[in-house]
Write a protein that holds these residues in place. Sequence first.
Motif, short mmCIF file in Angstrom:
data_model
loop_
_atom_site.label_atom_id
_atom_site.label_comp_id
_atom_site.label_asym_id
_atom_site.label_seq_id
_atom_site.Cartn_x
_atom_site.Cartn_y
_atom_site.Cartn_z
N PRO A 21 0.80 -1.19 0.02
CA PRO A 21 0.23 0.21 -0.10
C PRO A 21 0.87 1.30 -0.05
O PRO A 21 1.62 1.76 1.03
N LYS A 80 -3.23 5.35 1.86
CA LYS A 80 -4.58 4.96 2.05
C LYS A 80 -5.50 6.18 1.89
O LYS A 80 -5.24 7.35 2.72
N SER A 137 -9.39 3.25 2.03
CA SER A 137 -9.12 1.97 1.06
C SER A 137 -7.50 2.12 0.72
O SER A 137 -6.89 3.22 0.70
N GLU A 138 -6.91 1.15 0.59
CA GLU A 138 -5.43 1.10 0.50
C GLU A 138 -5.13 1.00 -0.96
O GLU A 138 -5.81 0.43 -1.99
N ALA A 146 1.61 5.34 3.41
CA ALA A 146 1.62 3.91 3.87
C ALA A 146 2.87 3.38 3.82
O ALA A 146 3.75 3.96 2.87
#
Length: 182
Positions: A48, A51, A61-62, A146
């Motif tokens: 990821p 996010k 959501s990644e 991330a």
Amino acid sequence: MGEDENPQGLHLGRRTLAAAQSPKEPLMLLRLANLSLLVLFPVAWFAPLMKAGLLPLFKLSEISVISGLQSLWGTDVILALIVTFFALVAPYLKTVALALVQFGLLRPVALPALNILGKFAMADIFLIALYITLAKGIGVGRLETAWGLYLFTACILASLIIGLLTKQSLQKPMIGSKDPDK
């Protein structure tokens, strides 16, 4: 215990000492570092990068390089081709070609072209940073970086550094060389 043995009883003769002082040792370390990128790049592509979410209270959501490319292919094929080249093809092609140079299967004259490929890969990091800056500046939703972004950036930077160090190590004069210009 003799002077050529270690506590495990393995023979450490003069050859080992000579190999440790060999001018090829830095090149071997560079080879290993470069080959490790062949594994780390695909990990970074699926990791990821960020996010994102529309509202602060909902789950984020990644987004990875691969998931971003998947959504691009459905909406903008030209941009998907460009990003695919910058994010996947350029860094991996550079890493494979650099390995070929390091193992003597490709002439070092290719190093300037590999340097350009590395700079193309840096363009992808710039695009991601620009996207994050724009998304945070608009203030709609929530965006967090991330661990994959740091891994991907580290892989690109490591690739650039390994390329430069490989070029330097191949240009160093060999010990015992009879030609003073080499």
